[in-house]
Design a protein around this motif. Structure first.
Motif, mmCIF file in Angstrom:
data_model
loop_
_atom_site.group_PDB
_atom_site.id
_atom_site.type_symbol
_atom_site.label_atom_id
_atom_site.label_comp_id
_atom_site.label_asym_id
_atom_site.label_seq_id
_atom_site.Cartn_x
_atom_site.Cartn_y
_atom_site.Cartn_z
ATOM 1 N N UNK A 78 41.181 40.686 47.134
ATOM 2 C CA UNK A 78 40.691 39.352 46.759
ATOM 3 C C UNK A 78 39.265 39.415 46.241
ATOM 4 N N UNK A 79 38.432 40.188 46.909
ATOM 5 C CA UNK A 79 37.038 40.296 46.476
ATOM 6 C C UNK A 79 36.935 40.975 45.115
ATOM 7 N N UNK A 80 37.758 41.987 44.875
ATOM 8 C CA UNK A 80 37.739 42.670 43.581
ATOM 9 C C UNK A 80 38.178 41.717 42.474
ATOM 10 N N UNK A 81 39.195 40.905 42.746
ATOM 11 C CA UNK A 81 39.649 39.921 41.764
ATOM 12 C C UNK A 81 38.552 38.909 41.468
ATOM 13 N N UNK A 82 37.913 38.400 42.506
ATOM 14 C CA UNK A 82 36.832 37.445 42.322
ATOM 15 C C UNK A 82 35.668 38.070 41.546
ATOM 16 N N UNK A 83 35.328 39.305 41.870
ATOM 17 C CA UNK A 83 34.258 39.995 41.157
ATOM 18 C C UNK A 83 34.599 40.157 39.684
ATOM 19 N N UNK A 88 33.725 38.733 34.080
ATOM 20 C CA UNK A 88 34.242 38.253 32.783
ATOM 21 C C UNK A 88 33.543 36.981 32.337
ATOM 22 N N UNK A 89 33.305 36.073 33.287
ATOM 23 C CA UNK A 89 32.599 34.833 32.957
ATOM 24 C C UNK A 89 31.184 35.125 32.467
ATOM 25 N N UNK A 90 30.496 36.046 33.129
ATOM 26 C CA UNK A 90 29.145 36.399 32.705
ATOM 27 C C UNK A 90 29.142 37.043 31.318
ATOM 28 N N UNK A 91 30.132 37.850 31.014
ATOM 29 C CA UNK A 91 30.218 38.474 29.697
ATOM 30 C C UNK A 91 30.434 37.409 28.625
ATOM 31 N N UNK A 92 31.308 36.452 28.897
ATOM 32 C CA UNK A 92 31.548 35.367 27.934
ATOM 33 C C UNK A 92 30.281 34.541 27.740
ATOM 34 N N UNK A 93 29.580 34.202 28.824
ATOM 35 C CA UNK A 93 28.336 33.443 28.707
ATOM 36 C C UNK A 93 27.282 34.218 27.919
ATOM 37 N N UNK A 94 27.201 35.518 28.139
ATOM 38 C CA UNK A 94 26.254 36.344 27.395
ATOM 39 C C UNK A 94 26.589 36.343 25.902
ATOM 40 N N UNK A 95 27.865 36.469 25.584
ATOM 41 C CA UNK A 95 28.288 36.447 24.175
ATOM 42 C C UNK A 95 27.957 35.098 23.541
#
Length: 118
Positions: A78-83, A88-95
């Motif tokens: 569960x923690x790996x999935x959340x991480x 992925x969200x941070x990568x999209x925000x950075x892009x």
């Protein structure tokens, strides 16, 4: 030339004797009589009963251990999935931030070009 007097002490020198006394005084080393070491512990009925109880608990402990391992694996998954989702969200925000800066840069360059031409 003068010859130094050799020390004929069973401990070698005064420094080793001092070290031995220090170790004995703080309890790091201890001297036991020759009969203090026994090869077999004294086993009586109470010790045998405790041993049988402990041997009976081994399968139960193994089952509990497997349940704990399964729970840890589930939590780790569960923690790996959340991480991964957060990453992925941070990568999209950075892009998006990079794209926004690039568009703003072009807009600023065009505005400066139009003011210079005018």
């Amino acid at each position: 030339m003068m010859r130094q007097k050799q020390v004929n002490s069973p401990f070698g020198s005064h420094s080793s004797l001092t070290l031995l006394m220090c170790l004995l005084s703080v309890g790091v080393a201890s001297i036991k009589p020759a009969g203090a070491f026994s090869s077999r512990p004294n086993l009586d009925a109470a010790h045998l009963g405790q041993r049988q109880v402990l041997l009976a608990q081994i399968p139960q402990e193994a089952q509990v251990s497997q349940q704990v391992k399964a729970e840890v694996d589930r939590t780790l998954s569960r923690m790996a999935t959340l991480f991964n989702i957060l990453l992925g969200t941070l990568v999209v925000l950075l892009a998006l931030a990079i794209a926004t800066l690039w568009i703003m840069r072009r807009a600023v360059i065009q505005e400066i070009a139009t003011r210079v031409k005018a």
